[in-house]
Design a protein around this motif. Structure first.
Motif, PDB file in Angstrom:
ATOM      1  N   ARG A  89      46.446  42.097  42.322  1.00 49.89           N
ATOM      2  CA  ARG A  89      45.838  43.369  42.689  1.00 49.89           C
ATOM      3  C   ARG A  89      45.939  44.319  41.505  1.00 49.89           C
ATOM      4  O   ARG A  89      46.988  44.435  40.886  1.00 49.89           O
ATOM      5  N   LYS A  90      44.822  45.022  41.213  1.00 47.27           N
ATOM      6  CA  LYS A  90      44.690  45.725  39.941  1.00 47.27           C
ATOM      7  C   LYS A  90      45.812  46.745  39.701  1.00 47.27           C
ATOM      8  O   LYS A  90      46.479  46.709  38.668  1.00 47.27           O
ATOM      9  N   VAL A  91      46.028  47.635  40.661  1.00 47.37           N
ATOM     10  CA  VAL A  91      47.028  48.688  40.440  1.00 47.37           C
ATOM     11  C   VAL A  91      48.422  48.074  40.322  1.00 47.37           C
ATOM     12  O   VAL A  91      49.239  48.509  39.508  1.00 47.37           O
TER      13      VAL A  91
ATOM     14  N   SER B 192      41.180  52.503  42.402  1.00 46.28           N
ATOM     15  CA  SER B 192      42.217  51.929  41.537  1.00 46.28           C
ATOM     16  C   SER B 192      42.233  52.556  40.141  1.00 46.28           C
ATOM     17  O   SER B 192      43.312  52.838  39.601  1.00 46.28           O
ATOM     18  N   LEU B 193      41.053  52.805  39.559  1.00 44.49           N
ATOM     19  CA  LEU B 193      41.052  53.350  38.199  1.00 44.49           C
ATOM     20  C   LEU B 193      41.638  54.770  38.173  1.00 44.49           C
ATOM     21  O   LEU B 193      42.383  55.137  37.249  1.00 44.49           O
TER      22      LEU B 193
ATOM     23  N   TYR C 151      35.329  49.106  27.407  1.00 45.62           N
ATOM     24  CA  TYR C 151      35.468  47.678  27.759  1.00 45.62           C
ATOM     25  C   TYR C 151      35.902  47.508  29.207  1.00 45.62           C
ATOM     26  O   TYR C 151      35.483  46.567  29.883  1.00 45.62           O
ATOM     27  N   GLU C 152      36.731  48.429  29.689  1.00 49.45           N
ATOM     28  CA  GLU C 152      37.159  48.317  31.091  1.00 49.45           C
ATOM     29  C   GLU C 152      35.956  48.416  32.019  1.00 49.45           C
ATOM     30  O   GLU C 152      35.821  47.644  32.975  1.00 49.45           O
ATOM     31  N   ARG C 153      35.040  49.335  31.730  1.00 46.95           N
ATOM     32  CA  ARG C 153      33.824  49.474  32.551  1.00 46.95           C
ATOM     33  C   ARG C 153      32.964  48.216  32.453  1.00 46.95           C
ATOM     34  O   ARG C 153      32.372  47.767  33.427  1.00 46.95           O
TER      35      ARG C 153
ATOM     36  N   SER D 290      45.448  45.948  27.463  1.00 44.56           N
ATOM     37  CA  SER D 290      45.023  47.237  28.020  1.00 44.56           C
ATOM     38  C   SER D 290      44.510  47.030  29.444  1.00 44.56           C
ATOM     39  O   SER D 290      44.455  45.906  29.941  1.00 44.56           O
ATOM     40  N   ILE D 291      44.092  48.131  30.053  1.00 49.53           N
ATOM     41  CA  ILE D 291      43.539  48.025  31.408  1.00 49.53           C
ATOM     42  C   ILE D 291      42.225  47.231  31.431  1.00 49.53           C
ATOM     43  O   ILE D 291      41.828  46.747  32.490  1.00 49.53           O
TER      44      ILE D 291
END
Ligand code: GSH
Length: 202
Positions: free
Chosen positions: A13-15, A66-67, A96-98, A160-161
């Motif tokens: 899970r991302k967070v 989450s972001l 890049y995250e997007r 990174s994220i």
């Protein structure tokens, strides 16, 4: 403080991956999506949109998405940096995250929503939509494989994220029965490295 997040352990899970990378502990309140707890009257008071995660602060403020939750923690705990260290590296990480969220995670979610019995009855499941999402996903993953040719991490010389979002996206692709092409050697090398990190179990 309390983090509402889903209970199912089949996928990171991302967070929670982010928090594990940062070494931040937050009490967890699990929401069982399989049982539909996200649509219970009790949870809809917490998030009327019926999705997790949601971060509840001690004063009762509830932060969705989450972001947004990740950015909140990053402002409070800048080290170790997971959203760059200066304006340029921060912009690159966010860019890049997007690209990973929209090109990988969202496409994998679309395939899942249009093919899984979990969403039957809630989504007007359309094979053509799943097929287009598969094509988009393949194109974006092939591009990321090229991007990873000369570097270890998605957005530069440190994790990174963007890496976290891609990890979650590939995880959801697998849940949607989409496997990485073995010919994508850079991407597979990156995925093996991400999965080997303790945070991937979060
Ligand atoms: N953009 C949102 C997505 C939230 C979302 O779709 N969460 C999923 C789990 S990953 C969910 O709660 N799904 C429940 C459902 O669709 O019933 C975020 O990043 O927080």
């Amino acid at each position: 403080m309390k983090l509402y997040d889903f209970a199912q352990a089949h996928n990171p899970r991302k967070v929670r991956v982010y928090l594990a990378e940062k070494g931040i502990q937050v009490p967890l309140q699990t929401v069982d999506l399989g049982k539909g707890e996200q649509r219970s009257l009790e949870f809809l008071k917490i998030n009327p949109l019926g999705v997790v995660p949601v971060l509840e602060l001690d004063d009762g403020t509830r932060i969705p998405e989450s972001l947004a939750i990740i950015e909140y923690f990053e402002e409070l705990h800048p080290n170790p940096p997971l959203i760059g260290t200066d304006p340029v590296s921060r912009a690159l990480v966010r860019g890049y995250e997007r690209r990973c969220e929209q090109g990988v995670l969202a496409q994998a979610a679309t395939i899942f929503q249009h093919t899984s019995p979990f969403f039957a009855g809630r989504v007007d499941q359309t094979p053509k939509v799943a097929e287009i999402a598969r094509k988009n996903l393949t194109a974006r993953l092939a591009w990321l494989n090229d991007e990873l040719k000369d570097r270890e991490w998605v957005a530069g010389e440190r994790i990174s994220i963007a890496d976290i979002t891609l990890l979650i996206g590939v995880g959801w692709a697998k849940v949607a029965k989409y496997e990485l092409d073995p010919a994508w050697t850079n991407l597979n090398r990156w995925y093996d490295a991400m999965k080997a990190r303790p945070s991937a179990q979060a």
